[in-house]
Motif scaffolding. Structure first.
Motif, PDB file in Angstrom:
ATOM      1  N   SER A 120      18.519 -19.227 -20.142  1.00  0.00           N
ATOM      2  CA  SER A 120      19.368 -19.147 -18.948  1.00  0.00           C
ATOM      3  C   SER A 120      20.834 -19.378 -19.300  1.00  0.00           C
ATOM      4  CB  SER A 120      18.915 -20.175 -17.906  1.00  0.00           C
ATOM      5  OG  SER A 120      17.629 -19.896 -17.441  1.00  0.00           O
ATOM      6  N   GLU A 121      21.079 -20.358 -20.161  1.00  0.00           N
ATOM      7  CA  GLU A 121      22.456 -20.632 -20.587  1.00  0.00           C
ATOM      8  C   GLU A 121      23.044 -19.435 -21.322  1.00  0.00           C
ATOM      9  OE1 GLU A 121      22.058 -24.153 -22.911  1.00  0.00           O
ATOM     10  OE2 GLU A 121      22.012 -25.508 -21.161  1.00  0.00           O
ATOM     11  N   TYR A 122      22.228 -18.801 -22.134  1.00  0.00           N
ATOM     12  CA  TYR A 122      22.684 -17.611 -22.850  1.00  0.00           C
ATOM     13  C   TYR A 122      22.959 -16.472 -21.869  1.00  0.00           C
ATOM     14  CZ  TYR A 122      22.492 -13.348 -25.630  1.00  0.00           C
ATOM     15  OH  TYR A 122      22.778 -12.129 -26.178  1.00  0.00           O
ATOM     16  N   ALA A 123      22.056 -16.297 -20.887  1.00  0.00           N
ATOM     17  CA  ALA A 123      22.208 -15.203 -19.920  1.00  0.00           C
ATOM     18  C   ALA A 123      23.498 -15.335 -19.130  1.00  0.00           C
ATOM     19  CB  ALA A 123      21.006 -15.190 -18.971  1.00  0.00           C
ATOM     20  N   ASN A 124      23.852 -16.551 -18.751  1.00  0.00           N
ATOM     21  CA  ASN A 124      25.067 -16.768 -17.956  1.00  0.00           C
ATOM     22  C   ASN A 124      26.348 -16.513 -18.739  1.00  0.00           C
ATOM     23  OD1 ASN A 124      23.788 -17.480 -15.524  1.00  0.00           O
ATOM     24  ND2 ASN A 124      23.409 -19.555 -16.286  1.00  0.00           N
ATOM     25  N   LYS A 125      26.240 -16.458 -20.057  1.00  0.00           N
ATOM     26  CA  LYS A 125      27.404 -16.188 -20.901  1.00  0.00           C
ATOM     27  C   LYS A 125      27.485 -14.720 -21.297  1.00  0.00           C
ATOM     28  CE  LYS A 125      27.271 -20.828 -22.965  1.00  0.00           C
ATOM     29  NZ  LYS A 125      27.048 -21.596 -24.220  1.00  0.00           N
ATOM     30  N   GLU A 126      26.423 -13.986 -20.972  1.00  0.00           N
ATOM     31  CA  GLU A 126      26.355 -12.606 -21.420  1.00  0.00           C
ATOM     32  C   GLU A 126      27.095 -11.654 -20.485  1.00  0.00           C
ATOM     33  OE1 GLU A 126      25.918 -10.376 -23.352  1.00  0.00           O
ATOM     34  OE2 GLU A 126      24.814 -11.162 -25.066  1.00  0.00           O
ATOM     35  N   ASN A 127      27.186 -10.419 -20.943  1.00  0.00           N
ATOM     36  CA  ASN A 127      27.838  -9.338 -20.207  1.00  0.00           C
ATOM     37  C   ASN A 127      27.083  -9.015 -18.921  1.00  0.00           C
ATOM     38  OD1 ASN A 127      27.914  -6.138 -19.809  1.00  0.00           O
ATOM     39  ND2 ASN A 127      29.887  -6.849 -20.615  1.00  0.00           N
ATOM     40  N   ASN A 128      27.804  -8.577 -17.918  1.00  0.00           N
ATOM     41  CA  ASN A 128      27.186  -8.250 -16.631  1.00  0.00           C
ATOM     42  C   ASN A 128      26.092  -7.192 -16.754  1.00  0.00           C
ATOM     43  OD1 ASN A 128      28.679 -10.042 -15.100  1.00  0.00           O
ATOM     44  ND2 ASN A 128      30.355  -8.586 -14.750  1.00  0.00           N
ATOM     45  N   ALA A 129      26.186  -6.366 -17.785  1.00  0.00           N
ATOM     46  CA  ALA A 129      25.223  -5.275 -17.940  1.00  0.00           C
ATOM     47  C   ALA A 129      23.803  -5.784 -18.163  1.00  0.00           C
ATOM     48  CB  ALA A 129      25.648  -4.373 -19.101  1.00  0.00           C
ATOM     49  N   ILE A 130      23.673  -6.990 -18.707  1.00  0.00           N
ATOM     50  CA  ILE A 130      22.319  -7.514 -18.943  1.00  0.00           C
ATOM     51  C   ILE A 130      22.110  -8.882 -18.288  1.00  0.00           C
ATOM     52  CG2 ILE A 130      22.133  -6.296 -21.141  1.00  0.00           C
ATOM     53  CD1 ILE A 130      22.480  -9.015 -22.531  1.00  0.00           C
ATOM     54  N   ARG A 131      23.178  -9.468 -17.752  1.00  0.00           N
ATOM     55  CA  ARG A 131      23.050 -10.812 -17.195  1.00  0.00           C
ATOM     56  C   ARG A 131      22.009 -10.863 -16.080  1.00  0.00           C
ATOM     57  NH1 ARG A 131      28.386 -12.351 -15.355  1.00  0.00           N
ATOM     58  NH2 ARG A 131      28.788 -12.721 -17.578  1.00  0.00           N
ATOM     59  N   GLY A 132      22.069  -9.896 -15.175  1.00  0.00           N
ATOM     60  CA  GLY A 132      21.140  -9.889 -14.045  1.00  0.00           C
ATOM     61  C   GLY A 132      19.692  -9.809 -14.479  1.00  0.00           C
ATOM     62  N   GLU A 133      19.408  -8.938 -15.464  1.00  0.00           N
ATOM     63  CA  GLU A 133      18.042  -8.789 -15.956  1.00  0.00           C
ATOM     64  C   GLU A 133      17.558 -10.060 -16.653  1.00  0.00           C
ATOM     65  OE1 GLU A 133      20.316  -6.524 -16.136  1.00  0.00           O
ATOM     66  OE2 GLU A 133      19.439  -4.727 -15.203  1.00  0.00           O
ATOM     67  N   LEU A 134      18.435 -10.675 -17.457  1.00  0.00           N
ATOM     68  CA  LEU A 134      18.039 -11.895 -18.158  1.00  0.00           C
ATOM     69  C   LEU A 134      17.810 -13.054 -17.192  1.00  0.00           C
ATOM     70  CD1 LEU A 134      20.315 -11.874 -21.337  1.00  0.00           C
ATOM     71  CD2 LEU A 134      17.889 -11.327 -21.171  1.00  0.00           C
ATOM     72  N   VAL A 135      18.673 -13.164 -16.178  1.00  0.00           N
ATOM     73  CA  VAL A 135      18.506 -14.229 -15.183  1.00  0.00           C
ATOM     74  C   VAL A 135      17.178 -14.056 -14.442  1.00  0.00           C
ATOM     75  CG1 VAL A 135      19.377 -15.149 -12.997  1.00  0.00           C
ATOM     76  CG2 VAL A 135      20.964 -14.706 -14.872  1.00  0.00           C
ATOM     77  N   ASP A 136      16.872 -12.817 -14.059  1.00  0.00           N
ATOM     78  CA  ASP A 136      15.618 -12.566 -13.348  1.00  0.00           C
ATOM     79  C   ASP A 136      14.423 -12.812 -14.273  1.00  0.00           C
ATOM     80  OD1 ASP A 136      14.438 -11.518 -10.791  1.00  0.00           O
ATOM     81  OD2 ASP A 136      13.514 -10.112 -12.191  1.00  0.00           O
ATOM     82  N   TYR A 137      14.588 -12.473 -15.546  1.00  0.00           N
ATOM     83  CA  TYR A 137      13.546 -12.732 -16.540  1.00  0.00           C
ATOM     84  C   TYR A 137      13.242 -14.230 -16.598  1.00  0.00           C
ATOM     85  CZ  TYR A 137      11.217 -12.631 -21.127  1.00  0.00           C
ATOM     86  OH  TYR A 137      10.323 -12.753 -22.157  1.00  0.00           O
ATOM     87  N   CYS A 138      14.296 -15.045 -16.629  1.00  0.00           N
ATOM     88  CA  CYS A 138      14.124 -16.509 -16.657  1.00  0.00           C
ATOM     89  C   CYS A 138      13.445 -17.019 -15.382  1.00  0.00           C
ATOM     90  CB  CYS A 138      15.474 -17.196 -16.832  1.00  0.00           C
ATOM     91  SG  CYS A 138      16.250 -16.907 -18.431  1.00  0.00           S
ATOM     92  N   GLU A 139      13.807 -16.427 -14.259  1.00  0.00           N
ATOM     93  CA  GLU A 139      13.199 -16.837 -12.993  1.00  0.00           C
ATOM     94  C   GLU A 139      11.704 -16.510 -12.983  1.00  0.00           C
ATOM     95  OE1 GLU A 139      15.437 -14.878  -9.980  1.00  0.00           O
ATOM     96  OE2 GLU A 139      17.139 -16.270 -10.097  1.00  0.00           O
ATOM     97  N   CYS A 140      11.338 -15.380 -13.594  1.00  0.00           N
ATOM     98  CA  CYS A 140       9.920 -15.011 -13.674  1.00  0.00           C
ATOM     99  C   CYS A 140       9.142 -16.006 -14.531  1.00  0.00           C
ATOM    100  CB  CYS A 140       9.780 -13.605 -14.252  1.00  0.00           C
ATOM    101  SG  CYS A 140      10.313 -12.287 -13.140  1.00  0.00           S
TER     102      CYS A 140
END
Length: 244
Positions: free
Chosen positions: A56-76
């Motif tokens: 999650s910490e990595y996802a929040n630092k990433e580019n918008n192009a993948i941030r949403g997918e990574l955040v949702d991945y963490c939520e899953c």
């Protein structure tokens, strides 16, 4: 020879006692295994949460192009762990009490069985003593012995019936609880795995939805210095290959 007849009359208490003790141990082991599973699950949850927090910490630092997918991945992943914990809680709540109560049930049945067998054994001894009594046929003593023998035999038969009824009730209750415990466990696990599969499918799709070209373009736009970007030929795309 039937199983019932293979039991020696003199050792009913011992042989039935072994059955009762093994039943007590069986339910005890199931309950202990659930407790051990709770401890193991707590450790596994800590590790899963640590991984999820890192991602999650990595996802929040990433580019918008993948941030949403990574955040949702963490939520899953978190949803799967939450469901796993609630599943274990549900199993322990519904299954463990049914296992724990069998110690008291077995103790009560053992006590009742001992009382019945002790009384029955006394009556059996009395029957055998009367059967050995010698008296003249037709005498009043013979008639009395015959009457006493019939009464004692009837009492033995009654005690035998009571013992069989007690054990029948015990085995019926044991099997019903055993079926209930195992079917409840399986049912709860099926519900968990069906929901977990939904979340994992969604997480898998999140990763597939990441668009590499869009991500590379976004990263380069955010991180490439102006002087460097101006030196990139206009006929080159973000992957370094000529535009067609």
């Amino acid at each position: 020879m039937s199983k019932r007849n293979s039991f020696k009359e003199e050792s009913l208490l011992k042989q039935y006692g072994v059955m009762i003790t093994s039943t007590d141990l069986m339910f005890q082991k199931i309950g202990d295994s659930l407790s051990a599973s709770a401890t193991a699950a707590a450790t596994a949850r800590d590790k899963a949460d640590s991984f999820n927090i890192c991602l999650s910490e990595y996802a929040n630092k990433e580019n918008n192009a993948i941030r949403g997918e990574l955040v949702d991945y963490c939520e899953c992943l978190k949803a799967v762990e939450d469901k796993k914990q609630s599943t274990l809680d549900s199993v322990i709540e519904k299954v463990k009490p049914a296992c724990d109560r069998w110690k008291a049930i077995c103790t009560e049945v053992q006590t009742s069985l001992k009382t019945l067998c002790t009384t029955r054994d006394k009556e059996v001894k009395a029957v055998r003593a009367l059967e050995k009594t010698k008296c003249k046929e037709g005498s009043k003593k013979a008639e009395q012995v015959a009457a006493d023998l019939a009464a004692k035999q009837s009492e033995v038969a009654t005690k035998n019936a009571e013992i069989l009824a007690l054990m029948q009730q015990f085995h019926t209750q044991k099997l019903n609880d055993y079926k209930s415990v195992l079917s409840t466990y399986a049912q709860i696990q099926m519900l968990y795995h069906s929901r977990a599969l939904e979340f994992y499918t969604r997480a898998f799709q999140d990763i597939l939805d990441i668009r590499t070209d869009e991500y590379i373009e976004g990263v380069l736009n955010e991180t490439t210095p102006m002087s460097l970007s101006q030196s990139v030929p206009q006929n080159m795309n973000t992957t370094g290959t000529p535009n067609q």
